[in-house]
Design a protein around this motif. Structure first.
Motif, PDB file in Angstrom:
ATOM      1  N   GLU A 555      -1.823  -4.845 -13.849  1.00 13.57           N
ATOM      2  CA  GLU A 555      -1.202  -5.734 -13.529  1.00 13.57           C
ATOM      3  C   GLU A 555       0.716  -6.287 -13.186  1.00 13.57           C
ATOM      4  O   GLU A 555       0.680  -6.665 -12.777  1.00 13.57           O
ATOM      5  CB  GLU A 555      -1.884  -6.540 -14.337  1.00 13.57           C
ATOM      6  CG  GLU A 555      -3.270  -7.624 -14.450  1.00 13.57           C
ATOM      7  CD  GLU A 555      -3.936  -7.975 -14.850  1.00 13.57           C
ATOM      8  OE1 GLU A 555      -3.098  -8.395 -15.550  1.00 13.57           O
ATOM      9  OE2 GLU A 555      -4.718  -8.452 -15.040  1.00 13.57           O
ATOM     10  N   LYS A 556       0.324  -5.095 -13.813  1.00 19.03           N
ATOM     11  CA  LYS A 556       2.696  -5.857 -13.828  1.00 19.03           C
ATOM     12  C   LYS A 556       2.975  -4.753 -12.696  1.00 19.03           C
ATOM     13  O   LYS A 556       4.004  -5.275 -11.749  1.00 19.03           O
ATOM     14  CB  LYS A 556       3.077  -5.052 -14.878  1.00 19.03           C
ATOM     15  CG  LYS A 556       2.370  -6.161 -16.155  1.00 19.03           C
ATOM     16  CD  LYS A 556       3.394  -5.207 -17.467  1.00 19.03           C
ATOM     17  CE  LYS A 556       2.777  -5.912 -18.976  1.00 19.03           C
ATOM     18  NZ  LYS A 556       3.689  -5.362 -19.531  1.00 19.03           N
ATOM     19  N   ARG A 557       2.452  -3.631 -12.240  1.00 16.39           N
ATOM     20  CA  ARG A 557       2.455  -2.912 -11.453  1.00 16.39           C
ATOM     21  C   ARG A 557       1.971  -2.317 -10.660  1.00 16.39           C
ATOM     22  O   ARG A 557       1.419  -0.835 -10.545  1.00 16.39           O
ATOM     23  CB  ARG A 557       3.671  -1.328 -11.869  1.00 16.39           C
ATOM     24  CG  ARG A 557       4.432  -1.148 -10.325  1.00 16.39           C
ATOM     25  CD  ARG A 557       5.574  -0.773 -11.158  1.00 16.39           C
ATOM     26  NE  ARG A 557       5.235   0.211 -11.904  1.00 16.39           N
ATOM     27  CZ  ARG A 557       5.600   1.607 -11.654  1.00 16.39           C
ATOM     28  NH1 ARG A 557       5.825   2.369 -10.187  1.00 16.39           N
ATOM     29  NH2 ARG A 557       5.434   2.747 -12.265  1.00 16.39           N
ATOM     30  N   SER A 558       0.961  -3.015  -9.598  1.00 14.08           N
ATOM     31  CA  SER A 558      -0.248  -2.059  -9.213  1.00 14.08           C
ATOM     32  C   SER A 558      -0.075  -0.736  -7.808  1.00 14.08           C
ATOM     33  O   SER A 558       1.253  -0.179  -7.442  1.00 14.08           O
ATOM     34  CB  SER A 558      -0.868  -2.697  -7.981  1.00 14.08           C
ATOM     35  OG  SER A 558      -0.180  -3.589  -7.158  1.00 14.08           O
ATOM     36  N   ALA A 559      -0.475   0.412  -7.726  1.00 14.14           N
ATOM     37  CA  ALA A 559      -0.515   1.005  -6.424  1.00 14.14           C
ATOM     38  C   ALA A 559      -0.524   0.890  -5.261  1.00 14.14           C
ATOM     39  O   ALA A 559      -0.766  -0.479  -4.879  1.00 14.14           O
ATOM     40  CB  ALA A 559      -1.991   1.991  -7.063  1.00 14.14           C
ATOM     41  N   ASN A 560       0.184   1.375  -4.892  1.00 19.55           N
ATOM     42  CA  ASN A 560       0.532   1.126  -3.589  1.00 19.55           C
ATOM     43  C   ASN A 560      -1.142   0.868  -2.229  1.00 19.55           C
ATOM     44  O   ASN A 560      -0.415   2.623  -2.347  1.00 19.55           O
ATOM     45  CB  ASN A 560       1.947   1.495  -3.029  1.00 19.55           C
ATOM     46  CG  ASN A 560       1.935   0.859  -1.044  1.00 19.55           C
ATOM     47  OD1 ASN A 560       2.024   0.361  -0.855  1.00 19.55           O
ATOM     48  ND2 ASN A 560       3.491   2.420  -1.067  1.00 19.55           N
ATOM     49  N   ALA A 561      -1.040  -0.081  -1.689  1.00 19.11           N
ATOM     50  CA  ALA A 561      -2.516   0.565  -1.782  1.00 19.11           C
ATOM     51  C   ALA A 561      -2.600   0.957   0.196  1.00 19.11           C
ATOM     52  O   ALA A 561      -2.785   1.080   0.871  1.00 19.11           O
ATOM     53  CB  ALA A 561      -3.018  -1.452  -0.854  1.00 19.11           C
ATOM     54  N   LEU A 562      -0.603   0.968   0.838  1.00 14.64           N
ATOM     55  CA  LEU A 562      -0.533   1.568   2.241  1.00 14.64           C
ATOM     56  C   LEU A 562      -0.265   2.319   1.558  1.00 14.64           C
ATOM     57  O   LEU A 562      -0.162   3.296   3.089  1.00 14.64           O
ATOM     58  CB  LEU A 562       0.759   1.009   2.226  1.00 14.64           C
ATOM     59  CG  LEU A 562       1.800  -0.727   2.473  1.00 14.64           C
ATOM     60  CD1 LEU A 562       2.600  -1.340   2.725  1.00 14.64           C
ATOM     61  CD2 LEU A 562       0.142  -0.980   3.246  1.00 14.64           C
ATOM     62  N   VAL A 563      -0.414   3.717   1.399  1.00 10.55           N
ATOM     63  CA  VAL A 563      -0.357   5.047   0.923  1.00 10.55           C
ATOM     64  C   VAL A 563      -1.919   5.432   1.472  1.00 10.55           C
ATOM     65  O   VAL A 563      -2.939   5.184   0.766  1.00 10.55           O
ATOM     66  CB  VAL A 563      -0.285   5.566  -0.572  1.00 10.55           C
ATOM     67  CG1 VAL A 563      -0.178   7.074  -0.078  1.00 10.55           C
ATOM     68  CG2 VAL A 563       1.606   4.946  -1.000  1.00 10.55           C
ATOM     69  N   ALA A 564      -2.379   6.195   2.755  1.00 11.71           N
ATOM     70  CA  ALA A 564      -3.058   6.878   3.039  1.00 11.71           C
ATOM     71  C   ALA A 564      -3.623   7.915   3.008  1.00 11.71           C
ATOM     72  O   ALA A 564      -4.099   8.092   2.391  1.00 11.71           O
ATOM     73  CB  ALA A 564      -3.103   5.157   4.532  1.00 11.71           C
ATOM     74  N   ASN A 565      -3.088   8.847   2.891  1.00 11.72           N
ATOM     75  CA  ASN A 565      -3.092  10.133   3.284  1.00 11.72           C
ATOM     76  C   ASN A 565      -3.026  10.795   1.770  1.00 11.72           C
ATOM     77  O   ASN A 565      -1.157  11.264   1.500  1.00 11.72           O
ATOM     78  CB  ASN A 565      -2.773  10.863   4.387  1.00 11.72           C
ATOM     79  CG  ASN A 565      -3.006  12.651   4.416  1.00 11.72           C
ATOM     80  OD1 ASN A 565      -3.736  13.234   3.499  1.00 11.72           O
ATOM     81  ND2 ASN A 565      -2.516  13.038   5.626  1.00 11.72           N
ATOM     82  N   CYS A 566      -3.805  11.683   1.145  1.00 15.53           N
ATOM     83  CA  CYS A 566      -2.477  11.308  -0.246  1.00 15.53           C
ATOM     84  C   CYS A 566      -2.764  13.607  -0.255  1.00 15.53           C
ATOM     85  O   CYS A 566      -3.161  13.743  -1.141  1.00 15.53           O
ATOM     86  CB  CYS A 566      -3.065  10.958  -1.366  1.00 15.53           C
ATOM     87  SG  CYS A 566      -3.053   9.280  -1.586  1.00 15.53           S
ATOM     88  N   ARG A 567      -3.500  13.517   0.214  1.00 22.62           N
ATOM     89  CA  ARG A 567      -3.924  15.321   0.573  1.00 22.62           C
ATOM     90  C   ARG A 567      -2.896  16.047   0.359  1.00 22.62           C
ATOM     91  O   ARG A 567      -1.427  15.588   1.275  1.00 22.62           O
ATOM     92  CB  ARG A 567      -5.041  15.502   1.709  1.00 22.62           C
ATOM     93  CG  ARG A 567      -6.397  14.995   1.845  1.00 22.62           C
ATOM     94  CD  ARG A 567      -7.000  15.653   2.559  1.00 22.62           C
ATOM     95  NE  ARG A 567      -7.209  17.079   3.222  1.00 22.62           N
ATOM     96  CZ  ARG A 567      -8.208  17.388   1.649  1.00 22.62           C
ATOM     97  NH1 ARG A 567      -8.889  16.955   1.158  1.00 22.62           N
ATOM     98  NH2 ARG A 567      -8.208  18.879   2.344  1.00 22.62           N
ATOM     99  N   GLY A 568      -2.552  16.864  -0.215  1.00 23.01           N
ATOM    100  CA  GLY A 568      -1.829  18.140  -0.580  1.00 23.01           C
ATOM    101  C   GLY A 568       0.151  17.502  -1.010  1.00 23.01           C
ATOM    102  O   GLY A 568       0.442  18.122  -0.995  1.00 23.01           O
TER     103      GLY A 568
END
Length: 589
Positions: A555-568
Motif C-alpha cells: 500500500e505504501k509503494r505498490s508494484a509498477n503495473a506498467l512493467v509488462a515484460n519481465c522475462r530475462g
C-alpha cells in the motif's frame, strides 16, 4: 385262625427296608440278562445300586447351574459369531468410558460451529480459535475418567498449540501444511501418552482408531439426554433459536442505521451464503467428529505401549562387531578425503573427477543424505541384535555405535557444506532449504542417540519425536519463503544475477525482502503477489500476519503495473533461468 396266629407269633420275620416293595410277576418272569425297564431320571449317577432308589417316583429334571445362581438363560444371538475372539483394539483399550458429560458435549458442539463458521475462508488464527473448545472437550472427558496431566503430555499439548500458530504468522502454504499435520500428531500423543518406539509412532496417528467409537459415544449421550429429559433440552433449543433470531433482526437494524457499526459487524461476523452451505456442513461434521474423537480418546486411550516387539537374538561379539568396524573404517577414509576437499582442494578434485562445480556439490549432497538415512537404519538393526550378556558387551556396543554416530555427524556436516556451496552459486529454493532442514534434523537425531548411549535410552523415542516437532515449528517460524527471497536478494547484490521467474511465485512472506530490489526487478517480483492479495477478501480470522505485513508494504509503494515484460530480468550476460551461462543455466533442483 389260632394256627395262623400262633405261626405268626412263633416265626420271626426280618423287616423289609422302608420304601421297598416286592418285585412284580412280570419282573420275576424276565429272563436273566435282559435289562429291567426303569425311569431314566429316577437314578442319580453312581447310586444305581442303592436299594432305596430302585423303585422311587421319577424326579423332575435337574436345574442348570445358571438357574441355581439366579440367572436366566439368554437366547443365542443369530447375528453374532460363535467364536469368542477379542480384537486388538479391544485388548489395548479395555476400559469403557462412562457416559459423556454435558460439558464435553457442549464443547464438541462449539467446535463444530466454529469450524463451520471460521474454517471455510482459509487458514490463519482461526485454527487456534477452533482448537480451544476441542481441547476443552478432551480435558473434560479426561477429568471425568480420572486421568491426570503428566509432564510429557503437557509438552505435547504446548507443542501442538505452538505449531498451530504457524498458520497465523506465515502466508506460505507448505510450512503451514507441515505444521498442521504435526500439530494433529502431537495432539494424538497428548491423549495417548505413549513412550516406546512403536507406541510413539502409533500414538501419533492413534486418533484414527477412535473416530467410530467417539461418534457412537457422543450420539449415545445425545440419545440418552433426549430420552430422559426431553423437556429441558427442548427449552434450551427454543431459547437458542429465539436468541439467534433476535440477534439477526436487531443486528440488521443497527447495521442499516449506522455505517460504522455495519463495517465492524461485517468484519466480525463470517460471511455465510447459501452457495457454500454444503462446504460449511462438511466443516461442521469434521469439527464435531474431531472433537468427539479427541474426547473419546482422552476418556479411554489406546495403550499402544502394550504392543511389544520381540527382541532379536543376541549375536556373538565378533559376528556383530566386525561389519560395523569395517563400516567405521570406510567412513573414516571418506571423511579424511572430505577434510582435504574442505581445506581448499576443490579444483584438484573436480579436475580428477571431470565434474562441474554444481554437479559435484549437488550429487554429493544427495548421496550423503542417503548415507545418513541408511546409517540410522544400520544403527537400529545393530541395536536389535547387539550382544547384551555382560558389561563388556555393553561397552563394546557403546564404543562401536558411538564411533559410527560421530563419523556420521561429520558426514552430515560435509553434506551441509556442499549444500551451502551450491546455494552460494545458484541461489536458494524451497526444495534446497527443505532437504537441508531434514539433514539438520538427522544430525540432531544422531546426537540424541549418542546421548542415549551415555545416559540411557528411556526417553529416546519421545525425544526424537519432540525434535521432529521442534524442527517443523522452527522451519515455519523462520519463514522459509522469506529466507529464500532474502538470500537471493543478497546474492544479486554481490553477483548481479537473480531468478525473477522463480521468486515471483513465492508467497506474501517474501515481500519484505523483495521490496528492497531495484526497479524494474522489484515490480517484476512483486506484481503477481500484489494481484493475489488484491483479489483475496479473506476475513481477519483467515489472514496471517505475513499477509497483513505484505499489504502494508504494497500500500505504501505498490508494484509498477506498467512493467509488462519481465522475462530475462535479473540475468547478467545471459538469458538462463539462474542468470548463469553454460551447462548449469537451468537447474530444476
Amino acid at each position: 385262625m389260632p394256627d395262623h396266629a400262633s405261626e405268626s407269633s412263633v416265626r420271626p420275620e426280618t423287616p423289609e427296608p422302608t420304601g421297598t416293595s416286592k418285585p412284580s410277576r412280570a419282573t420275576e418272569s424276565k429272563p436273566e440278562g435282559e435289562p429291567t425297564e426303569r425311569p431314566e431320571s429316577s437314578e442319580a449317577p453312581g447310586m444305581s445300586e442303592a436299594p432305596e432308589f430302585r423303585d422311587a417316583v421319577p424326579s423332575p429334571p435337574q436345574v442348570p447351574a445358571y438357574a441355581q445362581q439366579g440367572r436366566q438363560p439368554q437366547p443365542p444371538n443369530p447375528w453374532q459369531s460363535n467364536r469368542q475372539t477379542t480384537g486388538t483394539l479391544a485388548r489395548l483399550r479395555p476400559a469403557r468410558p462412562a457416559a459423556i458429560r454435558n460439558a464435553t458435549l457442549w464443547a464438541a458442539v462449539a467446535t463444530a460451529l466454529l469450524s463451520a463458521l471460521l474454517l471455510g475462508d482459509g487458514l490463519g488464527p482461526n485454527l487456534l480459535i477452533v482448537a480451544v473448545p476441542a481441547a476443552l472437550a478432551a480435558y473434560f472427558a479426561a477429568q471425568a475418567a480420572g486421568r491426570r496431566l503428566r509432564t510429557w503430555s503437557a509438552v505435547w499439548a504446548v507443542g501442538g498449540l505452538a505449531l498451530l500458530a504457524v498458520p497465523a504468522l506465515r502466508d506460505a502454504g507448505w510450512p503451514t501444511f507441515l505444521a498442521v499435520v504435526s500439530a494433529v500428531a502431537l495432539g494424538s500423543l497428548t491423549l495417548h501418552g505413549s513412550r516406546s518406539w512403536l507406541g510413539v509412532f502409533l500414538g501419533s496417528v492413534g486418533l484414527l482408531s477412535s473416530v467410530a467409537g467417539g461418534l457412537r459415544w457422543g450420539m449415545g449421550g445425545v440419545r440418552d439426554r433426549m430420552t430422559g429429559s426431553r423437556g429441558r433440552w427442548g427449552v434450551v433449543f427454543r431459547s437458542t433459536v429465539v436468541a439467534i433470531g433476535l440477534l439477526i433482526v436487531f443486528g440488521a437494524l443497527f447495521a442499516s442505521a449506522d455505517a460504522a457499526f455495519a463495517d465492524v459487524l461485517g468484519n466480525l461476523i463470517p460471511d455465510v451464503s447459501l452457495g457454500d452451505a454444503p462446504w460449511r456442513i462438511f466443516l461442521f461434521a469434521v469439527g464435531l467428529v474431531g472433537a468427539l474423537t479427541a474426547a473419546y480418546t482422552a476418556a479411554a486411550p489406546v495403550r499402544w505401549d502394550d504392543i511389544t516387539i520381540r527382541a532379536g537374538k543376541p549375536r556373538g561379539r565378533l559376528e556383530w562387531a566386525l561389519p560395523l568396524i569395517v563400516l567405521n573404517l570406510l567412513f573414516a577414509v571418506f571423511i579424511a578425503i572430505q577434510l582435504t576437499v574442505l581445506l581448499g582442494g576443490y579444483d584438484k578434485v573436480m579436475a580428477e573427477t571431470h565434474l562441474s562445480y554444481s554437479a559435484y556439490a549437488r550429487q554429493g549432497f544427495w548421496q550423503l543424505l542417503w548415507a545418513t538415512l541408511l546409517t540410522l537404519l544400520v544403527i537400529a538393526l545393530a541395536l536389535r541384535w547387539a550382544p547384551r550378556g555382560q558389561s563388556r558387551d555393553r561397552t563394546l556396543v557403546r564404543t562401536v555405535l558411538g564411533a559410527l554416530c560421530l563419523l556420521t555427524l561429520v558426514v552430515v556436516a560435509s553434506a551441509l557444506r556442499r549444500m551451502g556451496l551450491y546455494v552460494d552459486a545458484y541461489g536458494l529454493t524451497r526444495l534446497r532449504i527443505s532437504v537441508a532442514a531434514i539433514e539438520l534434523w538427522l544430525g540432531v537425531v544422531l546426537i540424541l542417540i549418542m546421548a542415549a548411549g551415555m545416559f540411557g535410552a528411556r526417553i529416546l523415542p519421545r525425544a526424537v519425536a519432540a525434535s521432529a516437532a521442534a524442527t517443523v515449528l522452527a522451519f515455519g517460524l523462520v519463514s522459509p519463503d522469506g529466507l529464500i527471497a532474502e538470500q537471493n536478494v543478497q546474492r544479486y547484490r554481490s553477483r548481479h544475477t537473480i531468478d525473477i521467474d522463480y521468486l515471483r511465485g513465492l508467497s506474501a512472506d517474501a515481500v519484505p525482502a523483495l521490496d528492497s530490489l531495484p526497479e524494474p526487478l522489484r515490480s517484476c517480483a512483486l506484481k503477481e503477489i500484489q494481484q493475489t492479495l488484491r483479489t483475496s477478501d479473506a476475513p481477519w480470522y483467515a489472514t496471517s500476519w505475513g499477509e497483513v505485513r505484505a499489504r502494508d508494504i504494497l500500500e505504501k509503494r505498490s508494484a509498477n503495473a506498467l512493467v509488462a515484460n519481465c522475462r530475462g530480468q535479473g540475468s547478467e550476460g545471459g538469458s538462463g533461468r539462474n542468470g548463469v551461462e553454460g551447462d548449469d543455466s537451468y537447474d530444476p533442483y
